[in-house]
Design an enzyme around this catalytic site. Sequence first.
Site, short mmCIF file in Angstrom:
data_model
loop_
_atom_site.label_atom_id
_atom_site.label_comp_id
_atom_site.label_asym_id
_atom_site.label_seq_id
_atom_site.Cartn_x
_atom_site.Cartn_y
_atom_site.Cartn_z
N CYS A 1 -2.35 -3.66 15.34
CA CYS A 1 -2.04 -3.20 13.98
C CYS A 1 -2.47 -4.21 12.91
O CYS A 1 -2.24 -5.41 13.06
CB CYS A 1 -0.53 -2.95 13.88
SG CYS A 1 0.01 -2.53 12.23
N GLY B 1 5.24 -2.35 7.54
CA GLY B 1 6.62 -2.77 7.79
C GLY B 1 7.34 -1.92 8.81
O GLY B 1 6.89 -0.84 9.18
N GLU C 1 0.81 -1.23 0.00
CA GLU C 1 0.00 0.00 0.00
C GLU C 1 0.83 1.26 0.00
O GLU C 1 1.89 1.31 0.64
CB GLU C 1 -0.77 0.07 1.31
CG GLU C 1 -2.00 -0.73 1.35
CD GLU C 1 -2.63 -0.64 2.74
OE1 GLU C 1 -3.21 -1.63 3.15
OE2 GLU C 1 -2.52 0.41 3.39
N SER D 1 7.17 5.09 17.70
CA SER D 1 5.86 4.63 18.13
C SER D 1 5.97 4.18 19.57
O SER D 1 6.37 3.06 19.85
CB SER D 1 5.41 3.46 17.26
OG SER D 1 5.26 3.90 15.93
N LEU D 2 5.62 5.06 20.47
CA LEU D 2 5.79 4.75 21.89
C LEU D 2 4.53 4.06 22.43
O LEU D 2 4.60 2.97 22.97
CB LEU D 2 6.10 6.06 22.64
CG LEU D 2 6.62 5.93 24.05
CD1 LEU D 2 7.89 5.11 24.12
CD2 LEU D 2 6.86 7.32 24.64
N CYS E 1 4.78 -7.52 8.50
CA CYS E 1 5.67 -6.97 9.53
C CYS E 1 5.82 -7.99 10.66
O CYS E 1 4.84 -8.56 11.12
CB CYS E 1 5.08 -5.67 10.08
SG CYS E 1 6.14 -4.89 11.31
N CYS F 1 2.82 8.27 2.03
CA CYS F 1 3.18 7.28 3.04
C CYS F 1 3.61 6.01 2.31
O CYS F 1 2.85 5.47 1.51
CB CYS F 1 1.95 7.02 3.91
SG CYS F 1 2.20 5.74 5.13
N CYS G 1 -2.93 2.09 8.49
CA CYS G 1 -1.83 1.27 8.04
C CYS G 1 -2.22 -0.19 7.81
O CYS G 1 -2.68 -0.88 8.71
CB CYS G 1 -0.78 1.47 9.13
SG CYS G 1 0.41 0.30 9.52
N CYS H 1 2.65 -5.83 16.50
CA CYS H 1 1.95 -5.07 17.55
C CYS H 1 0.49 -5.51 17.57
O CYS H 1 -0.10 -5.77 16.52
CB CYS H 1 2.05 -3.58 17.27
SG CYS H 1 3.77 -3.05 17.12
N1 SAH Z 1 6.39 0.04 11.80
C1 SAH Z 1 6.57 1.42 12.00
C2 SAH Z 1 5.97 2.26 10.89
C3 SAH Z 1 4.66 1.84 10.33
S1 SAH Z 1 3.26 1.99 11.40
C4 SAH Z 1 6.02 1.84 13.34
O1 SAH Z 1 5.35 1.05 13.99
O2 SAH Z 1 6.30 2.97 13.75
C5 SAH Z 1 2.97 3.74 11.44
C6 SAH Z 1 2.19 4.20 12.65
O3 SAH Z 1 0.81 3.79 12.56
C7 SAH Z 1 2.69 3.63 13.97
O4 SAH Z 1 2.81 4.62 14.95
C8 SAH Z 1 1.65 2.62 14.29
O5 SAH Z 1 1.64 2.32 15.65
C9 SAH Z 1 0.39 3.30 13.81
N2 SAH Z 1 -0.77 2.42 13.66
C10 SAH Z 1 -0.79 1.10 13.40
N3 SAH Z 1 -2.05 0.65 13.34
C11 SAH Z 1 -2.85 1.70 13.57
C12 SAH Z 1 -4.27 1.88 13.66
N4 SAH Z 1 -5.09 0.88 13.47
N5 SAH Z 1 -4.74 3.13 13.93
C13 SAH Z 1 -3.89 4.17 14.09
N6 SAH Z 1 -2.56 4.05 14.01
C14 SAH Z 1 -2.04 2.84 13.77
FE1 SF4 Z 2 4.75 -3.39 12.39
FE2 SF4 Z 2 4.49 -0.76 12.90
FE3 SF4 Z 2 2.32 -2.36 12.66
FE4 SF4 Z 2 3.89 -2.58 14.80
S1 SF4 Z 2 2.68 -0.79 14.21
S2 SF4 Z 2 3.06 -4.30 13.57
S3 SF4 Z 2 5.89 -2.19 13.91
S4 SF4 Z 2 3.80 -1.87 11.05
#
Ligand code: SAH
Ligand code: SF4
Length: 355
Positions: A119, A164, A92, A219-220, A112, A105, A341, A116
């Site tokens: 996600c 990713g 994407e 991403s904290l 990945c 983006c 994402c 998490c």
């Molecule tokens: N893997 C990297 C970058 C891709 S994710 C990372 O985790 O930082 C980009 C951002 O989108 C991250 O902060 C992630 O936590 C957030 N994200 C993932 N799923 C989401 C969702 N369903 N709603 C909002 N943000 C989300």
């Molecule tokens: Fe991977 Fe980022 Fe999604 Fe976590 S939030 S699973 S690191 S893409």
Amino acid sequence: MSKESIYGMTYDQLTEWLTSHGQKRFRAEQVWSWLYKKRVASFSEMNNVNNETIELLEENFVLHTLEEDIRQESKDGTIKFLFKMADGNLIETVLMRFHYGLSVCVTTQVGCNIGCSFCASGLLRKNRDLTSGEIVEQIMNVQKHLDAQGKDERVSHIVVMGIGEPLDNFTNLMDFIYVVNDDKGLNIGARHITVSTSGLAHKIYEFADTDIQVNLAISLHAPNDELRTSIMKINKAFPIEKLMKSVEYYLQKKNRRITYEYIMLRDVNDHREEAIQLAKLLHNHRHLAYVNLIPYNTVDEHIEYQRSESTSIQAFYETLKERGINCGVRWENGADIDAACGQLRSKQINKKKAI
Ligand code: SAH
Ligand code: SF4
């Protein structure tokens, strides 16, 4: 073996490749300009380049490895592209419109491995890393789409926040950044490029040692280890203390502001107590910290997570502000087109499985 995408090479690599294949150095500048300024669709259009060079390029490289599978446009101007790669994998790319410019983006991996728990991308384990060419090509395809609209619009910003973990594909990520940043080509300013990581501390040191001033977002999502580990299992390998050590190193080297992303998950991490802990955690770095509060986009497969109430988001924001932490709330783009994402991709894969 299939041919490589020409977009995978940095300017220096292209120069080196051409000269090692008997071509003059100045050819690199010509080819580069055709690729990134005139944005040709075939090598044969490079009409001030001699035939020998063109044939050599045709024999060894391709200009297209991605094919548009789906394009969805949102009412707010966001466009989501689903691309099929040469091996059939889907990725994407999203174009978003802001008052300050057009931001894309990009995806860096197929799936990945960080996994998490909230996600959509993490639902599918990593199948492979994208090559630098495949990452650059996402930008080129979006830019070519804009070129075709004839409005003279240009991609001005990049966020590496698609599917990713970018720091887990470090070399290709950096080559991608060098290509798009090159001032003889797309010339997208380093300060307009943001890389988001789940917090691979050892790679943050490496990132801090690079010679380019790209923005870093972490991403904290939680201010203490117990909570963070429960939603991001990567926190076991890189707990908050380790992560903050790498942050200190980064700040020393770069002296640049870091963005901390914080998804607002209802009743999980959105209480006043967590806001207070977060403010404490960032207190010492508050002059170089910005917290981005992200209202969670619900994901069908993760029904256990809901978006925080807007009153909780507001209260969280105010608690941080009162404690001197710079922060903002990121209201999403493209909510009507699965902009979170990995969502479009996972829906598409599920649909294809169902057929
Ligand atoms: N893997 C990297 C970058 C891709 S994710 C990372 O985790 O930082 C980009 C951002 O989108 C991250 O902060 C992630 O936590 C957030 N994200 C993932 N799923 C989401 C969702 N369903 N709603 C909002 N943000 C989300
Ligand atoms: Fe991977 Fe980022 Fe999604 Fe976590 S939030 S699973 S690191 S893409």
